[in-house]
Write an enzyme that holds these catalytic residues in place. Structure first.
Site, PDB file in Angstrom:
ATOM      1  N   GLU A   1     -36.829 -16.351 -23.576  1.00 11.21           N
ATOM      2  CA  GLU A   1     -38.031 -15.677 -23.820  1.00 11.21           C
ATOM      3  C   GLU A   1     -38.997 -16.671 -22.935  1.00 11.21           C
ATOM      4  O   GLU A   1     -39.378 -17.816 -23.436  1.00 11.21           O
ATOM      5  CB  GLU A   1     -38.427 -15.631 -25.320  1.00 11.21           C
TER       6      GLU A   1
ATOM      7  N   CYS B   1     -47.282 -16.135 -25.894  1.00 11.19           N
ATOM      8  CA  CYS B   1     -46.645 -15.290 -24.983  1.00 11.19           C
ATOM      9  C   CYS B   1     -47.084 -13.845 -24.854  1.00 11.19           C
ATOM     10  O   CYS B   1     -47.232 -13.145 -24.024  1.00 11.19           O
ATOM     11  CB  CYS B   1     -45.304 -15.456 -25.025  1.00 11.19           C
TER      12      CYS B   1
END
Length: 489
Positions: free
Chosen positions: A253, A287
């Protein structure tokens, strides 16, 4: 300066023992500007010892029943809630994360443990319909999901407790042993999560913790014994992880520059309020934090005015104060990046409607209106307390604009038009779309991950267990659960 007895001293957990002899590294809190934790750094001997222990431990953990693993995780969930304030304080000291955000993260840790417990109970297999083909007649075949063996969890600083919980709890639920490499910025908060699991009955064979820099991470990624790696962090570091890992299972990720679209039929006040709350929580260090907002030109001025006012209401200050909305960023360099990118956009014709300054590692929440399309604030991941707001004229064109990025993690969309919703879900190159919410919303029991440079694989216990297990097949010849007569040809 913090009293010496309040500085957290964090050892490495190797082969069932917390090791406190060796080289130490200090962490200075970005808000306190003093040492808040000190961490024992792992060396080559630790790596070898940890891998040897993991090889033996993998067998022991794999033999635990799913019910036993689930019970550990459920006890850990309850204990996490009991220690909620202590853990949130560690996050505030090490990272400058406001305690209100820290408490929210710890609540999610408890949820993640509970969900992982439920998923441990669901692990099973299949009876395969092999007799449907002539060569399978007279045979019975089964599958079950077996542990990979040794997992490596490399966690980031921005949500060190919950992302550790995702990786470690899912790996344990699947029956693996895990080596954890926490972020250097949050060693004490990370170790506290591991300690809760051990206190709740997780066997010593199930987890080890090694602190260190990128060289340690590279050595662990390259180790042949490691079967699966889960990494959350930057694109550059993710690429280094993949190179070091070679032919291993990877869940990566790697961040994003998330976009949120506000259409002409949206509740503009609600959209402004939500984007303000989710664009600056944890100082934008997420994020999926709102980074780019695109607003229908007919509602642009209205949104920009309301959004700026909502941002100016945010309380900036001491992360230990429960009233604080925005604390400090992880360090001075990160804060300087935010104000520099905002300044560069302004020099290219954008307008800073509020913020644009910093005090040490603390950035005043910043709004940048109408930056050019090639601004770093648009093209790259800022990972900080700044949001850009730009107008759009055509829905299909704004979808293309959102997709004009090397990232594709998550997006937000404010509209009540079902056709726009379906079109955006189909066309946007992202792993997830949030409707009537910003990009910065996540449920821990829902699959989460991206496309393009945002990585691959999905985080959430159910989907992570797929990566942490292998399918093993059993074939019984001359033994059939189904009809075994071939019939006339």
């Amino acid at each position: 300066m913090m009293p010496a007895d309040e500085i957290s001293r964090v050892g490495c957990l190797v082969a069932g023992e917390w090791v406190h002899t060796g080289t130490w590294d200090d962490r200075e809190g970005p808000w306190t500007r003093t040492v808040v934790s000190s961490t024992r750094q792992a060396d080559e001997h630790d790596v070898g010892a940890a891998l040897a222990w993991a090889r033996r431990g993998a067998k022991a953990v794999g033999r635990m029943s799913p019910a036993a693993r689930a019970a550990v995780l459920e006890r850990a969930a309850a204990e996490t809630i009991r220690q909620r304030d202590r853990l949130a304080r560690l996050l505030a000291l090490e990272l400058g994360k406001p305690v209100k955000d820290g408490r929210g993260e710890i609540d999610r840790v408890a949820d993640t443990f509970t969900v992982s417990a439920a998923e441990a109970r669901r692990i099973g297999g299949e009876v395969l319909p092999v007799a449907g083909w002539a060569r399978g007649v007279g045979t019975t075949a089964f599958t079950h999901r077996a542990p990979v063996g040794i997992a490596l969890a490399i966690t980031p600083f921005n949500a060190p407790a919950n992302l550790l919980a995702h990786k470690l709890a899912a790996a344990f639920a699947a029956g693996n042993t895990t080596i954890v490499k926490p972020p250097p910025q949050a060693p004490a908060a990370s170790a506290a999560v591991v300690e809760i699991l051990l206190e709740s009955g997780m066997p010593a064979e199930a987890v080890q913790v090694l602190h260190g820099d990128g060289r340690l991470g590279g050595a662990l990624c390259a180790a042949p014994d490691v079967g699966v790696i889960s990494f959350t962090g930057s694109v550059a570091t993710g690429a280094a992880v993949a190179r070091a890992a070679g032919a291993k299972r990877l869940v990566l990720e790697l961040g994003g520059n998330a976009a949120t679209i506000v259409c002409d039929d949206a509740d503009i006040a609600a959209a402004a309020r939500i984007c303000a709350a989710t664009g600056y929580s944890n100082s934008g260090q997420s994020c999926i934090s709102v980074q780019r907002v695109y607003v229908d030109r007919g509602r642009f001025d209205e949104f920009l005015d309301l959004f700026t006012r909502e941002v100016e209401k945010l309380s900036v200050g001491d992360p230990l104060d429960p009233r604080t909305d925005v604390g400090s960023m992880v360090d001075d360099d990160a804060a300087e990046r935010v104000v520099a990118w905002a300044r560069q956009a302004a020099e290219a014709g954008a307008t800073i409607t509020t913020g644009g300054r910093r005090d040490g590692a603390t950035v005043a929440p910043t709004v940048v209106a109408s930056p050019p399309a090639d601004a770093r604030l648009i093209r790259d991941e800022v990972f900080g307390a700044v949001v850009s707001v730009s107008p759009f004229d055509d829905f299909d064109e704004v979808l293309a604009t959102c997709n004009d990025s090397r990232y594709g993690l998550q997006a937000g969309l404010f509209t009540n038009d079902i056709r726009r919703i379906v079109t955006a879900w189909r066309e946007l190159e992202v792993g997830g779309l949030v409707v009537n919410g910003s990009s910065n919303f996540r449920l821990d029991h829902v699959p989460f991950g991206g496309v393009k440079d945002s990585g691959f694989g999905r985080e959430s216990p159910r989907w992570m267990i797929d990566d942490y297990t292998v399918v093993k097949t059993l074939l019984l010849r001359g033994m059939s659960l189904f009809g075994d007569q071939e019939g006339a040809r």
